[in-house]
Design a protein around this motif. Structure first.
Motif, mmCIF file in Angstrom:
data_model
loop_
_atom_site.group_PDB
_atom_site.id
_atom_site.type_symbol
_atom_site.label_atom_id
_atom_site.label_comp_id
_atom_site.label_asym_id
_atom_site.label_seq_id
_atom_site.Cartn_x
_atom_site.Cartn_y
_atom_site.Cartn_z
ATOM 1 N N LEU A 82 0.833 -1.205 0.000
ATOM 2 C CA LEU A 82 0.000 0.000 0.000
ATOM 3 C C LEU A 82 0.868 1.256 0.000
ATOM 4 O O LEU A 82 0.562 2.239 -0.691
ATOM 5 C CB LEU A 82 -0.925 0.011 1.217
ATOM 6 N N LEU A 83 1.963 1.224 0.766
ATOM 7 C CA LEU A 83 2.864 2.371 0.831
ATOM 8 C C LEU A 83 3.533 2.632 -0.519
ATOM 9 O O LEU A 83 3.626 3.781 -0.969
ATOM 10 C CB LEU A 83 3.931 2.132 1.904
ATOM 11 N N ASN A 84 3.980 1.580 -1.175
ATOM 12 C CA ASN A 84 4.615 1.734 -2.487
ATOM 13 C C ASN A 84 3.636 2.263 -3.520
ATOM 14 O O ASN A 84 3.975 3.118 -4.350
ATOM 15 C CB ASN A 84 5.200 0.395 -2.946
ATOM 16 N N GLU A 85 2.417 1.764 -3.446
ATOM 17 C CA GLU A 85 1.382 2.224 -4.375
ATOM 18 C C GLU A 85 1.068 3.699 -4.132
ATOM 19 O O GLU A 85 0.941 4.489 -5.069
ATOM 20 C CB GLU A 85 0.120 1.374 -4.185
ATOM 21 N N GLU A 87 1.668 7.064 -6.680
ATOM 22 C CA GLU A 87 0.535 7.902 -7.083
ATOM 23 C C GLU A 87 0.663 9.335 -6.590
ATOM 24 O O GLU A 87 -0.133 10.188 -6.987
ATOM 25 C CB GLU A 87 -0.772 7.302 -6.549
ATOM 26 N N ASN A 88 1.627 9.628 -5.693
ATOM 27 C CA ASN A 88 1.733 10.962 -5.105
ATOM 28 C C ASN A 88 3.114 11.576 -5.318
ATOM 29 O O ASN A 88 3.700 12.152 -4.391
ATOM 30 C CB ASN A 88 1.430 10.892 -3.604
ATOM 31 N N ASN A 89 3.611 11.450 -6.529
ATOM 32 C CA ASN A 89 4.890 12.068 -6.906
ATOM 33 C C ASN A 89 6.024 11.696 -5.951
ATOM 34 O O ASN A 89 6.755 12.556 -5.452
ATOM 35 C CB ASN A 89 4.742 13.593 -6.964
ATOM 36 N N ASP A 90 6.138 10.413 -5.691
ATOM 37 C CA ASP A 90 7.220 9.877 -4.859
ATOM 38 C C ASP A 90 7.134 10.345 -3.401
ATOM 39 O O ASP A 90 8.142 10.440 -2.711
ATOM 40 C CB ASP A 90 8.577 10.268 -5.448
ATOM 41 N N ARG A 91 5.908 10.644 -2.949
ATOM 42 C CA ARG A 91 5.689 11.040 -1.560
ATOM 43 C C ARG A 91 4.648 10.132 -0.912
ATOM 44 O O ARG A 91 3.743 9.636 -1.579
ATOM 45 C CB ARG A 91 5.204 12.498 -1.465
#
Length: 690
Positions: free
Chosen positions: A412-415, A419-423
């Protein structure tokens, strides 16, 4: 007023006994005290405590009415004769054992001189039972039956506690001479716990610091340890003084019969890492805090049950069920008594305002945990990866579910990151911070939040109270007291100042960081944009009346922002921890000595420099004066010479020719009085005389 004498009122047990006695109404623990009028009047009177101290420099409890010089036996005896109740604690040292016997023996000799009956209570320890042969179990394969007061004649002491049992026997013997005037009791106490801790203090301290991976268990840890809360022990002593029971030997233990492993594991879970480790007895004795006496006490293996305290004593228990069942209250009491309260700070401000520099210095000064966003995320991800890796190992079968959950969270964290510009999303970052803030190290020592939370919503999610109060009538707090910072600092500066600060940084320092010109300006613009509305992170704290302290960093002229740090330290106050360790204390002494030597050398160099400057200045002034004197002298000679020209001309023209001629005549004539002759000659041949 009933007077109580307590030896060593500055000791761990002495302090508690003094506090319990002075807060208790005389006779209040006797069941029928309120039934008779005289008893009711007496019930309004509280005990007055006098006693000795073990350390003359110690702080005497405020409840103690008078301190007696323990080294002066005569003075102590006078005080004993003026008291109704005499309590002697023998549990801490051999000196206490000796003092107890001397005091009881001296009182026994003075029985005939007693004006009022006296009660002498010897507080001993269960170590006088240490080698007693266990009772047979009532049912096969069941634990042996516990000892009670009825078995006290069978007790066998630990080899190192033979003096204690001899004193117990003597005290009971002295009380048989005249029971109407001099009653004596022995109270055998379990290992005391509570307040600031004593025998268990080493374990509490190590767990609180959290620097050791595991808490040590001496030997196998299977030994059963009889215990008693120190306040319950005080109540038992008061009950004995009030009731004056027929039972002369009383066992003071709580209902627990826990093993040492259970006790240490419980302390570790509720104050430390939760891990324990068995060490050998030889290794235990190498620990400075584990003296031979402490080692012997911690090795006790006894099942004891107090009969009289259950049937005859009337008091309200603090911890009847034992340490394990009341560990939460015991830990809170330990922290409160020792002043080990966490310091929670939050340092906020724009980029390049020096948040991390200030936070690191505060952490060093107060020994707190520095919480930076990048570190928190890295630690959380690393922990999840380790948990997830267990699923692939052979030992991971028992924790399959936890490993699977960790892997799902990582996915979930990687996804979310993609989806949030590497944040990472705020919900995950806040969860990471919340877990860190609730960890034992942060709850024990405290923390400094470095630049987080950044927004109003982040602060509300992180610090908001999501739990209902245990008491339904109690008002619900809007924030979690365990997480909310007690001091919030805002480092303020305008954009121009911050830009100049970044521009003045060396290229080697800026390269590869987020302080390059483009990244810095982007971060600064982002910070200003989220701090223009009414709902800023500082507004959140203001609404909860945790008003931020604004500090203008432009006014700090120091190189490492020490002036800002000093202002914050002044606001926060003194550290709330154990202070420096022995190694740190020696290191501080070394640093202080080096500073003193360096200061002395600098002062000497400065003195030499000033002396050299003064010498040079003196020489310069002397040379200057000499030059001026020479110049004046030359000028005077020139003036004199100039002034002498007319006179010389006159002499050469009008005087010298006549004088020369007169001298020639003197030489020719050779008169008897040459001078008179010359004077007459000059007078006669003076060209100006006609």
């Amino acid at each position: 007023m009933a007077r109580v004498f307590i030896n060593n009122v500055d000791s761990y047990i002495g302090k508690q006994l003094a506090e319990v006695f002075t807060s208790t109404v005389v006779g209040s623990t006797v069941e029928d005290a309120a039934e008779d009028d005289e008893g009711s009047q007496k019930a309004q009177v509280k005990y007055e405590v006098v006693g000795t101290v073990s350390d003359k420099n110690a702080v005497v409890p405020s409840c103690v009415n008078q301190v007696v010089e323990g080294d002066h036996i005569d003075e102590v005896l006078v005080s004993l004769m003026q008291c109704d109740i005499i309590v002697y604690d023998t549990t801490s040292s051999d000196q206490q054992v000796e003092d107890c016997l001397i005091a009881c023996s001296a009182l026994h000799e003075q029985i005939a001189n007693f004006k009022t009956p006296k009660t002498f209570i010897c507080l001993s320890s269960v170590m006088t039972w240490s080698k007693t042969k266990p009772n047979e179990p009532a049912i096969e394969d069941e634990p042996e039956q516990p000892f009670t007061e009825e078995d006290y004649r069978r007790r066998k002491p630990h080899p190192n506690f033979k003096n204690e049992i001899n004193v117990e026997k003597q005290v009971i013997k002295f009380g048989k001479t005249d029971k109407t005037r001099f009653l004596t009791y022995v109270v055998a106490a379990g290992l005391p716990y509570g307040a600031g801790e004593d025998i268990f203090h080493y374990f509490f301290k190590v767990a609180w610091h959290g620097e050791s991976e595991a808490l040590n268990i001496i030997g196998s840890g299977e030994n059963i340890v009889p215990t008693i809360h120190v306040k319950d022990l005080g109540n038992i002593m008061v009950s004995v003084a009030d009731a004056r029971p027929k039972t002369r030997y009383i066992v003071a233990v709580d209902d627990s019969m826990n093993s040492m492993t259970e006790i240490i594991t419980c302390i570790s879970k509720n104050l430390g890492t939760g891990n324990v480790m068995n060490i050998s007895r030889e290794e235990a004795l190498l620990i400075p805090e584990i003296t031979q006496r402490v080692f012997d006490i911690l090795s006790v293996n006894l099942r004891l049950e107090g009969t009289w305290i259950k049937e005859g004593a009337k008091f309200e228990w603090v911890s009847e069920t034992g340490l394990l069942e009341n560990i939460g209250a015991v830990v809170d009491e330990y922290k409160r008594t020792r002043g080990l309260l966490p310091i929670r700070l939050c340092v906020l401000g724009p980029p390049a305002s020096g948040k991390s520099l200030v936070a690191s210095q505060l952490c060093q000064h107060y020994k707190l945990h520095h919480l930076k966003i990048a570190d928190i995320i890295h630690q959380a991800i690393d922990k999840l990866e380790k948990q997830a890796a267990r699923a692939e190992s052979e030992e991971g079968e028992e924790d399959d579910e936890g490993a699977q959950q960790a892997q799902e969270t990582l996915d979930l964290l990687n996804e979310s990151k993609q989806e949030n510009n590497d944040r990472y999303e705020d919900q995950y970052i806040i969860q990471f911070f919340m877990e860190k803030l609730m960890s034992m190290p942060c709850q024990n020592q405290g923390f400094v939040l470095d630049g987080f939370p950044k927004t109003y919503n982040q602060a509300k999610e992180l610090f908001g109270n999501k739990e209902e109060p245990e008491d339904e009538e109690a008002p619900r707090l809007e924030y979690n007291e365990k997480l909310m910072p007690e001091v919030v600092v805002s480092l303020d500066a305008d954009d121009e100042f911050l830009k100049k600060r970044i521009m003045n940084l060396p290229e080697s320092v800026v390269a590869g960081t987020h302080n390059t010109e483009d990244l810095f300006l982007k971060r600064l613009a982002e910070f200003r944009s989220i701090n223009t509305d009414d709902q800023t992170v500082l507004n959140y704290f203001d609404e909860l009346e945790v008003h931020p302290e604004h500090i203008d960093i432009a006014a700090d002229s120091s190189s490492n922002m020490s002036q800002v740090v000093e202002k914050i330290v002044k606001t926060v106050g003194k550290p709330r921890n154990y202070g420096p360790t022995e190694e740190e204390r020696l290191e501080l002494q070394r640093i202080a000595m080096e500073k003193a030597i360096k200061k002395e050398a600098l002062e000497k160099m400065e003195l030499q420099r000033k002396e050299e400057e003064e010498r040079k200045e003196t020489k310069r002034r002397k040379d200057e004066w000499s030059a001026r004197v020479k110049e004046v002298k030359e000028q005077e000679e020139e003036v004199l010479q100039a002034q002498s020209y007319p006179l010389r001309n006159y002499l050469m023209k009008h005087v010298m020719p006549t004088l020369n001629q007169g001298l020639i005549e003197v030489c020719k004539v050779r008169p008897e009085d040459a001078i008179d002759y010359l004077a007459e000659y000059l007078f006669e041949h003076n060209p100006q005389v006609d």
